[in-house]
Design a protein around this motif. Structure first.
Motif, short mmCIF file in Angstrom:
data_model
loop_
_atom_site.label_atom_id
_atom_site.label_comp_id
_atom_site.label_asym_id
_atom_site.label_seq_id
_atom_site.Cartn_x
_atom_site.Cartn_y
_atom_site.Cartn_z
N LEU A 109 -70.98 -24.90 1.42
CA LEU A 109 -71.10 -23.38 1.67
C LEU A 109 -69.42 -24.07 2.81
CD1 LEU A 109 -71.35 -20.52 2.96
CD2 LEU A 109 -72.79 -21.99 4.28
N GLY A 110 -69.48 -25.71 3.26
CA GLY A 110 -68.75 -25.51 4.02
C GLY A 110 -67.33 -25.64 3.14
N SER A 156 -60.05 -26.81 8.32
CA SER A 156 -60.89 -28.52 8.99
C SER A 156 -62.35 -28.43 9.57
CB SER A 156 -60.54 -28.39 10.31
OG SER A 156 -58.78 -29.19 9.54
N ALA A 157 -62.33 -27.11 10.28
CA ALA A 157 -63.55 -27.01 11.30
C ALA A 157 -65.01 -26.64 10.40
CB ALA A 157 -63.21 -26.36 12.37
N ALA A 158 -64.48 -25.82 9.13
CA ALA A 158 -65.59 -25.17 8.36
C ALA A 158 -65.82 -26.86 7.37
CB ALA A 158 -65.16 -24.38 7.39
N ILE A 159 -64.98 -27.45 6.68
CA ILE A 159 -65.38 -28.43 6.21
C ILE A 159 -66.20 -29.82 6.56
CG2 ILE A 159 -64.74 -30.51 4.78
CD1 ILE A 159 -62.15 -28.74 3.06
N GLY A 160 -65.56 -29.87 8.33
CA GLY A 160 -65.72 -30.77 9.00
C GLY A 160 -67.98 -30.25 9.34
N ALA A 203 -64.16 -25.44 -7.50
CA ALA A 203 -63.82 -26.30 -5.94
C ALA A 203 -64.21 -26.96 -5.38
CB ALA A 203 -62.83 -26.19 -5.27
N SER A 204 -65.73 -25.36 -4.51
CA SER A 204 -66.15 -26.11 -3.62
C SER A 204 -68.00 -26.78 -3.75
CB SER A 204 -67.09 -24.67 -2.90
OG SER A 204 -67.43 -24.18 -3.86
#
Length: 291
Positions: free
Chosen positions: A24-25, A52-56, A177-178
């Motif tokens: 999800l991130g 960046s905030a979502a992946i982190g 990709a996710s």
């Protein structure tokens, strides 16, 4: 004495949920990275920061969801709150640097290698800093080769995910990709956990810090809210879902006609006006009306 480590005390529940959180991130963050390549520079920073905030947050949430299934049979596990929050900040910053490089330079050559490496190192750094915040009546030791393998997994998979996100080929491509990004995070995590051994101290004692369940469950709320907000942004922007490479009228650069099309190469945008397929006149030739 060596402690008995169990990373699957809830069976497959925590690994599966952790993987879904990582996906999800990754999905939200990579779609924001894709979106940043389709807008002017004034909007690009905002999309990259959100990505960046979502992946982190996805990385951090995945790690501590998985850690809720971890315990040492002979000793209670607690967590240092400061170190735990620091691991979240580190993940966002390091992943952000990698994403900004790819978002501004494009997912090719040196930029892709540098951005993917930094993103993968961000995943690994978050994991081991989070583990350093773990408190128990013992000492943690790691197998060096297995740790190295976990870092390589994170870097390679993160680089592949960033490359796939930059292709701007629609929803299914982004899903792939996710999934790769989720694999990078979870694969790195469980490989790193396989490198861990716990050596308990002889004297009994209660470690300093917050109990695992009491600390981790409330701390997951913030990153989950952030992921939900990022998801709302994705939903309200249809091009984030469909991956269309066109621009909205208000985003066109000054002096560019409405019928111009965009070619996104390496994160840059070059506009080329479309020509009528039936217009074979040479430059400078006159129409019958002008003769």
């Amino acid at each position: 004495m060596q402690g008995t480590v169990d990373g699957f005390s809830y069976g497959l529940v925590t690994p599966v949920v952790a993987y879904l959180m990582a996906c999800l991130g990754g999905a939200l963050g990579l779609r924001c990275t894709t979106r940043s390549m389709l807008v002017t520079r004034s909007w690009r920073i905002g999309w990259l920061a959100l990505g960046s905030a979502a992946i982190g947050s996805g990385i951090w949430t995945m790690h501590f969801v998985a850690m809720m299934g971890f315990h040492v049979r002979e000793a209670p596990v607690h967590y240092d709150k400061t170190m735990t929050f620091a691991s979240l900040a580190l993940a966002i910053v390091m992943v952000g640097v990698g994403i900004f490089i790819v978002g501004h330079r494009g997912a090719t050559g040196t930029a892709l290698f540098t951005g993917g490496t930094l993103t993968g190192l961000g995943v690994a750094s978050m994991h081991y800093l989070g583990m350093a915040g773990m408190r128990l009546n013992g000492k943690l030791e790691y197998n060096t080769l297995t740790v190295g393998a976990s870092v390589v997994i994170a870097v390679v998979a993160a680089t592949a995910a960033l490359w796939a996100a930059a292709q701007v080929r629609g929803f299914l491509w982004s899903v792939g990709a996710s999934l790769v990004m989720g694999l990078a995070v979870t694969g790195m995590h469980y490989t790193g956990m396989a490198a861990l051994t716990v050596h308990l101290h002889d004297a009994d004692g209660i470690p300093a810090g917050e109990p695992a369940a009491g600390l981790l469950a409330p701390m997951l709320i913030g990153p989950l809210v952030l992921l939900c907000l990022a998801g709302v942004v994705v939903v309200i922007d249809p091009r984030m879902v469909m991956g269309r490479p066109d621009r909205l009228p208000e985003e066109r650069l000054p002096g560019i006609p409405a019928h111009a099309t965009a070619s996104h190469l390496g994160g840059r945008e070059e506009f080329r006006p479309r020509r009528d397929h039936h217009d074979h006149r040479r430059p400078g030739s006159r129409t019958p009306q002008n003769r």
